[in-house]
Design an enzyme around this catalytic site. Structure first.
Site, PDB file in Angstrom:
ATOM      1  N   TYR A   1      -1.993  -0.658 -10.490  1.00 26.54           N
ATOM      2  CA  TYR A   1      -2.075  -0.229  -9.082  1.00 26.54           C
ATOM      3  C   TYR A   1      -1.727  -1.403  -8.160  1.00 26.54           C
ATOM      4  O   TYR A   1      -0.931  -1.254  -7.229  1.00 26.54           O
ATOM      5  CB  TYR A   1      -3.488   0.283  -8.809  1.00 26.54           C
ATOM      6  CG  TYR A   1      -3.707   0.832  -7.419  1.00 26.54           C
ATOM      7  CD1 TYR A   1      -3.181   2.062  -7.039  1.00 26.54           C
ATOM      8  CD2 TYR A   1      -4.447   0.125  -6.476  1.00 26.54           C
ATOM      9  CE1 TYR A   1      -3.390   2.578  -5.757  1.00 26.54           C
ATOM     10  CE2 TYR A   1      -4.664   0.631  -5.201  1.00 26.54           C
ATOM     11  CZ  TYR A   1      -4.131   1.854  -4.846  1.00 26.54           C
ATOM     12  OH  TYR A   1      -4.342   2.360  -3.581  1.00 26.54           O
TER      13      TYR A   1
ATOM     14  N   ALA B   1       0.013  -4.044  -8.845  1.00 27.36           N
ATOM     15  CA  ALA B   1       1.444  -4.361  -8.973  1.00 27.36           C
ATOM     16  C   ALA B   1       2.278  -3.388  -8.149  1.00 27.36           C
ATOM     17  O   ALA B   1       3.204  -3.774  -7.432  1.00 27.36           O
ATOM     18  CB  ALA B   1       1.851  -4.320 -10.449  1.00 27.36           C
ATOM     19  N   SER B   2       1.921  -2.105  -8.241  1.00 26.77           N
ATOM     20  CA  SER B   2       2.710  -1.094  -7.512  1.00 26.77           C
ATOM     21  C   SER B   2       2.565  -1.275  -6.004  1.00 26.77           C
ATOM     22  O   SER B   2       3.548  -1.195  -5.262  1.00 26.77           O
ATOM     23  CB  SER B   2       2.282   0.319  -7.926  1.00 26.77           C
ATOM     24  OG  SER B   2       0.988   0.637  -7.438  1.00 26.77           O
ATOM     25  N   LYS B   3       1.362  -1.559  -5.522  1.00 30.12           N
ATOM     26  CA  LYS B   3       1.156  -1.657  -4.073  1.00 30.12           C
ATOM     27  C   LYS B   3       1.685  -2.982  -3.512  1.00 30.12           C
ATOM     28  O   LYS B   3       2.142  -3.037  -2.370  1.00 30.12           O
ATOM     29  CB  LYS B   3      -0.329  -1.473  -3.735  1.00 30.12           C
ATOM     30  CG  LYS B   3      -0.837  -0.054  -4.030  1.00 30.12           C
ATOM     31  CD  LYS B   3      -0.131   1.003  -3.176  1.00 30.12           C
ATOM     32  CE  LYS B   3      -0.744   2.368  -3.316  1.00 30.12           C
ATOM     33  NZ  LYS B   3      -0.158   3.359  -2.407  1.00 30.12           N
TER      34      LYS B   3
ATOM     35  N   VAL C   1       7.155  12.946  -5.673  1.00 34.52           N
ATOM     36  CA  VAL C   1       7.868  11.841  -5.023  1.00 34.52           C
ATOM     37  C   VAL C   1       8.544  10.890  -6.017  1.00 34.52           C
ATOM     38  O   VAL C   1       9.327  10.037  -5.609  1.00 34.52           O
ATOM     39  CB  VAL C   1       6.942  11.025  -4.076  1.00 34.52           C
ATOM     40  CG1 VAL C   1       6.431  11.885  -2.930  1.00 34.52           C
ATOM     41  CG2 VAL C   1       5.800  10.355  -4.846  1.00 34.52           C
TER      42      VAL C   1
ATOM     43  N   SER D   1      -1.963  -0.797   0.257  1.00 36.28           N
ATOM     44  CA  SER D   1      -3.399  -0.972  -0.043  1.00 36.28           C
ATOM     45  C   SER D   1      -3.751  -2.440   0.134  1.00 36.28           C
ATOM     46  O   SER D   1      -2.880  -3.314  -0.012  1.00 36.28           O
ATOM     47  CB  SER D   1      -3.667  -0.576  -1.495  1.00 36.28           C
ATOM     48  OG  SER D   1      -4.977  -0.926  -1.878  1.00 36.28           O
TER      49      SER D   1
HETATM   50  P1  NAD Z   1      -5.821  11.371  -2.579  1.00 38.46           P
HETATM   51  O1  NAD Z   1      -5.917  11.423  -4.053  1.00 38.46           O
HETATM   52  O2  NAD Z   1      -6.783  12.136  -1.739  1.00 38.46           O
HETATM   53  O3  NAD Z   1      -4.351  11.772  -2.105  1.00 38.46           O
HETATM   54  C1  NAD Z   1      -3.206  11.384  -2.810  1.00 38.46           C
HETATM   55  C2  NAD Z   1      -2.084  12.305  -2.410  1.00 38.46           C
HETATM   56  O4  NAD Z   1      -0.901  11.922  -3.105  1.00 38.46           O
HETATM   57  C3  NAD Z   1      -2.350  13.777  -2.788  1.00 38.46           C
HETATM   58  O5  NAD Z   1      -1.888  14.575  -1.747  1.00 38.46           O
HETATM   59  C4  NAD Z   1      -1.485  13.993  -4.007  1.00 38.46           C
HETATM   60  O6  NAD Z   1      -1.075  15.340  -4.152  1.00 38.46           O
HETATM   61  C5  NAD Z   1      -0.310  13.074  -3.667  1.00 38.46           C
HETATM   62  N1  NAD Z   1       0.474  12.719  -4.838  1.00 38.46           N
HETATM   63  C6  NAD Z   1       0.081  12.040  -5.943  1.00 38.46           C
HETATM   64  N2  NAD Z   1       1.105  11.921  -6.789  1.00 38.46           N
HETATM   65  C7  NAD Z   1       2.166  12.546  -6.221  1.00 38.46           C
HETATM   66  C8  NAD Z   1       3.500  12.765  -6.609  1.00 38.46           C
HETATM   67  N3  NAD Z   1       3.986  12.326  -7.785  1.00 38.46           N
HETATM   68  N4  NAD Z   1       4.308  13.448  -5.765  1.00 38.46           N
HETATM   69  C9  NAD Z   1       3.846  13.916  -4.594  1.00 38.46           C
HETATM   70  N5  NAD Z   1       2.602  13.731  -4.160  1.00 38.46           N
HETATM   71  C10 NAD Z   1       1.765  13.051  -4.974  1.00 38.46           C
HETATM   72  O7  NAD Z   1      -5.916   9.815  -2.219  1.00 38.46           O
HETATM   73  P2  NAD Z   1      -5.904   9.032  -0.842  1.00 38.46           P
HETATM   74  O8  NAD Z   1      -7.042   8.110  -0.894  1.00 38.46           O
HETATM   75  O9  NAD Z   1      -5.719   9.920   0.307  1.00 38.46           O
HETATM   76  O10 NAD Z   1      -4.583   8.157  -1.061  1.00 38.46           O
HETATM   77  C11 NAD Z   1      -3.472   8.194  -0.175  1.00 38.46           C
HETATM   78  C12 NAD Z   1      -2.756   6.860  -0.268  1.00 38.46           C
HETATM   79  O11 NAD Z   1      -3.638   5.839   0.203  1.00 38.46           O
HETATM   80  C13 NAD Z   1      -2.368   6.481  -1.699  1.00 38.46           C
HETATM   81  O12 NAD Z   1      -1.088   5.882  -1.667  1.00 38.46           O
HETATM   82  C14 NAD Z   1      -3.415   5.451  -2.065  1.00 38.46           C
HETATM   83  O13 NAD Z   1      -2.957   4.552  -3.029  1.00 38.46           O
HETATM   84  C15 NAD Z   1      -3.660   4.783  -0.731  1.00 38.46           C
HETATM   85  N6  NAD Z   1      -4.952   4.103  -0.640  1.00 38.46           N
HETATM   86  C16 NAD Z   1      -6.118   4.768  -0.855  1.00 38.46           C
HETATM   87  C17 NAD Z   1      -7.299   4.061  -0.767  1.00 38.46           C
HETATM   88  C18 NAD Z   1      -8.642   4.710  -1.019  1.00 38.46           C
HETATM   89  O14 NAD Z   1      -9.647   4.001  -1.173  1.00 38.46           O
HETATM   90  N7  NAD Z   1      -8.739   6.035  -1.046  1.00 38.46           N
HETATM   91  C19 NAD Z   1      -7.294   2.690  -0.448  1.00 38.46           C
HETATM   92  C20 NAD Z   1      -6.086   2.066  -0.218  1.00 38.46           C
HETATM   93  C21 NAD Z   1      -4.914   2.771  -0.309  1.00 38.46           C
END
Ligand code: NAD
Length: 244
Positions: free
Chosen positions: A150, A152-154, A59, A137
């Site tokens: 993280y 900053a990005s979110k 992405v 997030s």
């Molecule tokens: P995860 O690691 O299980 O999934 C992350 C997904 O992003 C994977 O499918 C991975 O292949 C994909 N990805 C990463 N870099 C990529 C790239 N450059 N191009 C394409 N795909 C890419 O984690 P998750 O917890 O399911 O996270 C999903 C979203 O939720 C993220 O944006 C994360 O920041 C956000 N989030 C997660 C949490 C948590 O506690 N798990 C909390 C708040 C927000």
């Protein structure tokens, strides 16, 4: 059949969201970098009687994002709903964050949101309809310790979402942010056990969310017809005040 594109659809929140949308009658395109887990999720959806396609894309790459959207629209037609869940997290204060980690975090989380939203939005604006949910997030709302890049990005994802919502509401496209707190996914499972236990006791709800609970919120937000530019917190009370 309506079409949903779920980035990060091979793991965690994205995977649960893709499965939920398929179960509820959407044709679901899932995108992420790794082909094998993508194919596994696609097969799981197909085996359950749903319709799925898998597209590998980074992405943070303009070319790959445009190819991803072209692949979906050429095969199936216009995308009705985008759930943009692809993202990464690196722990560290700003002093621990070297330039490469900073760039990787901003490129995937923030630039990735810009690129994927831009590519999908063009088609939605042309059609005068569409709904986007960007998975941000709670760390993009309040900040959090030891997650400088993280956060900053979110934080950027939240405000980009609001800006886009204002720009495109009158063109029939709604754009919202989902702000989860800690969720049981591969992203958090490497956290040391003691740290995880500490987090859980500090959270008002005293546990992490399941990926399915967050997927349900993404589904709700994608269909909430009067919501645009909003941030839906699904964080066990974490940002209600004074927990961590
Ligand atoms: P995860 O690691 O299980 O999934 C992350 C997904 O992003 C994977 O499918 C991975 O292949 C994909 N990805 C990463 N870099 C990529 C790239 N450059 N191009 C394409 N795909 C890419 O984690 P998750 O917890 O399911 O996270 C999903 C979203 O939720 C993220 O944006 C994360 O920041 C956000 N989030 C997660 C949490 C948590 O506690 N798990 C909390 C708040 C927000």
């Amino acid at each position: 059949m309506a079409i949903a594109l779920v980035t990060g659809g091979n793991s965690g929140i994205g995977k649960a969201t893709a499965m939920l949308f398929a179960e509820r009658g959407y044709q679901v395109a899932i995108a992420a970098r790794r082909k094998q887990p993508l194919e596994a999720v696609k097969q799981a959806i197909l085996s359950a009687g749903g319709l799925a396609m898998a597209v590998t894309a980074d992405v943070s790459s303009l070319i790959e994002v445009n190819q991803m959207v072209d692949a979906v629209t050429t095969a199936w037609g216009p995308i009705d709903i985008l759930i943009h869940a692809a993202g990464i997290a690196h722990e560290g204060t700003i002093l621990d964050t070297n330039e490469a980690l900073w760039d990787e975090t901003i490129n995937i989380n923030l630039k990735g949101t810009y690129l994927v939203n831009q590519a999908v939005l063009k088609h939605m604006v042309d059609r005068g309809q569409g709904s986007i949910v960007n998975v941000a997030s709670d760390a993009g709302l309040t900040g959090g310790r030891n997650l400088a890049a993280y956060c900053a990005s979110k934080g950027g994802v939240v405000l980009l979402t609001k800006a886009m919502a204002l720009d495109h509401a009158r063109q029939g496209v709604r754009i919202n942010a989902l702000c989860p707190g800690p969720v049981d996914t591969p992203m958090t499972e490497e956290m040391p056990e003691a740290e995880m236990a500490h987090w859980k006791t500090m959270l008002p709800i005293q546990r992490f969310a399941s990926a399915l609970e967050v997927a349900e919120a993404a589904y709700f937000l994608a269909h909430a017809e009067y919501a645009t530019g909003s941030c839906l917190s699904i964080d066990g009370g974490n940002t209600a005040g004074g927990s961590i």
